[in-house]
Write a protein that holds these residues in place. Structure first.
Motif, PDB file in Angstrom:
ATOM      1  N   THR A  23      47.946  35.578  19.053  1.00 44.95           N
ATOM      2  CA  THR A  23      47.534  34.351  18.368  1.00 44.95           C
ATOM      3  C   THR A  23      46.154  33.922  18.840  1.00 44.95           C
ATOM      4  OG1 THR A  23      49.849  33.712  18.201  1.00 44.95           O
ATOM      5  CG2 THR A  23      48.221  31.995  17.806  1.00 44.95           C
ATOM      6  N   ARG A  24      45.889  34.030  20.124  1.00 46.59           N
ATOM      7  CA  ARG A  24      44.553  33.699  20.658  1.00 46.59           C
ATOM      8  C   ARG A  24      43.499  34.614  20.051  1.00 46.59           C
ATOM      9  NH1 ARG A  24      47.009  33.407  25.695  1.00 46.59           N
ATOM     10  NH2 ARG A  24      45.915  35.283  26.337  1.00 46.59           N
ATOM     11  N   GLU A  25      43.833  35.893  19.924  1.00 48.60           N
ATOM     12  CA  GLU A  25      42.910  36.852  19.320  1.00 48.60           C
ATOM     13  C   GLU A  25      42.549  36.448  17.886  1.00 48.60           C
ATOM     14  OE1 GLU A  25      43.824  41.215  21.058  1.00 48.60           O
ATOM     15  OE2 GLU A  25      44.182  40.928  18.930  1.00 48.60           O
ATOM     16  N   LEU A  26      43.553  36.070  17.124  1.00 46.09           N
ATOM     17  CA  LEU A  26      43.321  35.635  15.746  1.00 46.09           C
ATOM     18  C   LEU A  26      42.395  34.424  15.725  1.00 46.09           C
ATOM     19  CD1 LEU A  26      43.891  35.712  12.687  1.00 46.09           C
ATOM     20  CD2 LEU A  26      45.875  34.263  13.142  1.00 46.09           C
ATOM     21  N   HIS A  27      42.698  33.420  16.540  1.00 47.48           N
ATOM     22  CA  HIS A  27      41.855  32.220  16.590  1.00 47.48           C
ATOM     23  C   HIS A  27      40.434  32.559  17.041  1.00 47.48           C
ATOM     24  CE1 HIS A  27      44.783  29.167  15.675  1.00 47.48           C
ATOM     25  NE2 HIS A  27      45.628  29.691  16.545  1.00 47.48           N
ATOM     26  N   ASP A  28      40.320  33.359  18.076  1.00 48.16           N
ATOM     27  CA  ASP A  28      38.999  33.699  18.614  1.00 48.16           C
ATOM     28  C   ASP A  28      38.152  34.468  17.602  1.00 48.16           C
ATOM     29  OD1 ASP A  28      39.794  32.442  20.935  1.00 48.16           O
ATOM     30  OD2 ASP A  28      40.107  34.299  22.068  1.00 48.16           O
ATOM     31  N   SER A  29      38.771  35.348  16.831  1.00 40.30           N
ATOM     32  CA  SER A  29      38.003  36.123  15.854  1.00 40.30           C
ATOM     33  C   SER A  29      37.630  35.279  14.643  1.00 40.30           C
ATOM     34  CB  SER A  29      38.792  37.359  15.417  1.00 40.30           C
ATOM     35  OG  SER A  29      39.954  36.995  14.702  1.00 40.30           O
ATOM     36  N   GLY A  30      38.436  34.263  14.329  1.00 41.48           N
ATOM     37  CA  GLY A  30      38.207  33.447  13.139  1.00 41.48           C
ATOM     38  C   GLY A  30      36.852  32.784  13.086  1.00 41.48           C
ATOM     39  N   GLU A  31      36.415  32.201  14.180  1.00 43.82           N
ATOM     40  CA  GLU A  31      35.128  31.499  14.186  1.00 43.82           C
ATOM     41  C   GLU A  31      33.976  32.448  13.865  1.00 43.82           C
ATOM     42  OE1 GLU A  31      32.327  29.090  17.295  1.00 43.82           O
ATOM     43  OE2 GLU A  31      34.490  28.768  17.440  1.00 43.82           O
ATOM     44  N   HIS A 107      35.196  40.889   8.885  1.00 39.10           N
ATOM     45  CA  HIS A 107      36.400  40.575   8.124  1.00 39.10           C
ATOM     46  C   HIS A 107      37.209  41.841   7.857  1.00 39.10           C
ATOM     47  CE1 HIS A 107      39.098  39.130   4.976  1.00 39.10           C
ATOM     48  NE2 HIS A 107      38.963  37.957   5.582  1.00 39.10           N
ATOM     49  N   ARG A 108      36.543  42.934   7.572  1.00 35.63           N
ATOM     50  CA  ARG A 108      37.238  44.209   7.349  1.00 35.63           C
ATOM     51  C   ARG A 108      37.982  44.611   8.625  1.00 35.63           C
ATOM     52  NH1 ARG A 108      39.186  47.672   3.454  1.00 35.63           N
ATOM     53  NH2 ARG A 108      39.931  49.444   4.629  1.00 35.63           N
ATOM     54  N   GLU A 109      37.339  44.442   9.781  1.00 39.89           N
ATOM     55  CA  GLU A 109      37.991  44.755  11.051  1.00 39.89           C
ATOM     56  C   GLU A 109      39.249  43.911  11.228  1.00 39.89           C
ATOM     57  OE1 GLU A 109      35.178  44.452  14.291  1.00 39.89           O
ATOM     58  OE2 GLU A 109      33.689  45.602  13.153  1.00 39.89           O
ATOM     59  N   ALA A 110      39.165  42.645  10.875  1.00 41.46           N
ATOM     60  CA  ALA A 110      40.337  41.767  10.974  1.00 41.46           C
ATOM     61  C   ALA A 110      41.423  42.206   9.986  1.00 41.46           C
ATOM     62  CB  ALA A 110      39.938  40.322  10.727  1.00 41.46           C
ATOM     63  N   LEU A 111      41.037  42.587   8.772  1.00 41.29           N
ATOM     64  CA  LEU A 111      42.021  43.078   7.798  1.00 41.29           C
ATOM     65  C   LEU A 111      42.785  44.282   8.337  1.00 41.29           C
ATOM     66  CD1 LEU A 111      40.315  42.940   4.284  1.00 41.29           C
ATOM     67  CD2 LEU A 111      42.277  41.619   5.084  1.00 41.29           C
ATOM     68  N   ASN A 112      42.093  45.132   9.054  1.00 41.06           N
ATOM     69  CA  ASN A 112      42.753  46.300   9.628  1.00 41.06           C
ATOM     70  C   ASN A 112      43.811  45.909  10.661  1.00 41.06           C
ATOM     71  OD1 ASN A 112      41.217  48.031   8.056  1.00 41.06           O
ATOM     72  ND2 ASN A 112      39.688  48.375   9.648  1.00 41.06           N
ATOM     73  N   ARG A 113      43.721  44.693  11.193  1.00 42.64           N
ATOM     74  CA  ARG A 113      44.679  44.207  12.198  1.00 42.64           C
ATOM     75  C   ARG A 113      45.651  43.175  11.629  1.00 42.64           C
ATOM     76  NH1 ARG A 113      43.038  42.902  17.422  1.00 42.64           N
ATOM     77  NH2 ARG A 113      45.263  43.002  17.720  1.00 42.64           N
ATOM     78  N   ARG A 114      45.621  42.929  10.345  1.00 41.65           N
ATOM     79  CA  ARG A 114      46.393  41.828   9.761  1.00 41.65           C
ATOM     80  C   ARG A 114      47.879  41.876  10.079  1.00 41.65           C
ATOM     81  NH1 ARG A 114      44.454  44.778   5.471  1.00 41.65           N
ATOM     82  NH2 ARG A 114      45.970  45.811   4.129  1.00 41.65           N
ATOM     83  N   TYR A 115      48.455  43.070  10.201  1.00 40.91           N
ATOM     84  CA  TYR A 115      49.894  43.136  10.464  1.00 40.91           C
ATOM     85  C   TYR A 115      50.238  42.893  11.931  1.00 40.91           C
ATOM     86  CZ  TYR A 115      50.029  44.597   5.658  1.00 40.91           C
ATOM     87  OH  TYR A 115      49.868  44.635   4.297  1.00 40.91           O
ATOM     88  N   ASP A 116      49.226  42.794  12.775  1.00 42.55           N
ATOM     89  CA  ASP A 116      49.458  42.319  14.148  1.00 42.55           C
ATOM     90  C   ASP A 116      49.747  40.823  14.123  1.00 42.55           C
ATOM     91  OD1 ASP A 116      48.878  44.850  15.122  1.00 42.55           O
ATOM     92  OD2 ASP A 116      46.828  44.325  15.741  1.00 42.55           O
ATOM     93  N   TRP A 117      49.134  40.108  13.189  1.00 39.96           N
ATOM     94  CA  TRP A 117      49.187  38.650  13.154  1.00 39.96           C
ATOM     95  C   TRP A 117      50.091  38.090  12.063  1.00 39.96           C
ATOM     96  CZ3 TRP A 117      43.445  39.768  12.756  1.00 39.96           C
ATOM     97  CH2 TRP A 117      42.901  40.007  14.021  1.00 39.96           C
ATOM     98  N   PHE A 118      50.111  38.750  10.909  1.00 35.81           N
ATOM     99  CA  PHE A 118      50.797  38.215   9.731  1.00 35.81           C
ATOM    100  C   PHE A 118      52.068  38.986   9.410  1.00 35.81           C
ATOM    101  CE2 PHE A 118      46.376  37.030   9.178  1.00 35.81           C
ATOM    102  CZ  PHE A 118      46.479  35.700   8.798  1.00 35.81           C
TER     103      PHE A 118
END
Length: 182
Positions: A23-31, A107-118
């Protein structure tokens, strides 16, 4: 000239205030992601709360973007400690700009990790539609369009990048050539 609206909605595996590393990773990457996207050509604006950080999405003042709303299928909490969602609402000059911003860079990098978070669901997690210049979409508009997409599939009223439409309602096959577009 019409503008493209992009609404995204996802159900998180953990509540927003979970102190766990994912969850921290998701928040930290969001900004960093929001900053980069706001610099992308074609980006116009996104819903930002006036009182950011003082509650859940439901408690915040979203100004002209309206009261925060969620799709009917969201079944998790709405209070601090139980809310487990992430949503965005943004305006773009055109489809290509939004597509490029979503499927490149951070954003593409985050999409590749989406199933870690969502959570994986059978529901669509984004929808696009066109609005006339000067119109600001609301959160409720996004929810209505996403639910319409779920019930009826892509149409000029509510569509995906893969099955997009032009502002005049004709199918736009250009984005469908992009590999990996859901």
């Amino acid at each position: 000239m019409p503008h493209l609206v992009l609404y995204t909605f996802g159900v998180l595996k953990s509540p927003l205030d979970d102190p766990g590393p994912l969850t921290r990773e998701l928040h930290d990457s969001g900004e960093a992601i929001y900053r980069k996207i706001s610099e992308h050509p074609g980006y116009l604006a996104r819903a930002e709360a006036a009182d950011r950080g003082r509650g859940t999405h439901f408690d915040l003042d979203w100004g002209v973007w309206g009261e925060f709303a969620v799709p009917a299928w969201y079944g998790k909490g709405r209070a601090v400690g139980t809310a487990a969602l992430d949503a965005t609402l943004s305006l773009w000059t055109d489809l290509r700009s939004a597509l490029d911003a979503v499927y490149t860079g951070l954003h593409r990098e985050a999409l590749n990790r989406r199933y870690d978070w969502f959570e994986r669901t059978e529901h669509p997690n984004y929808v696009c539609w066109w609005v006339p210049d000067g119109v600001i979409p609301t959160w409720q508009d996004g929810v209505s369009r996403l639910e319409h997409l779920r019930e009826h599939g892509s149409a000029p009223h509510a569509f995906t990048f893969r099955h997009a439409f032009t502002p005049d309602g004709t199918p736009d096959g250009t984005p469908a050539r992009i590999k990996d577009v859901p």
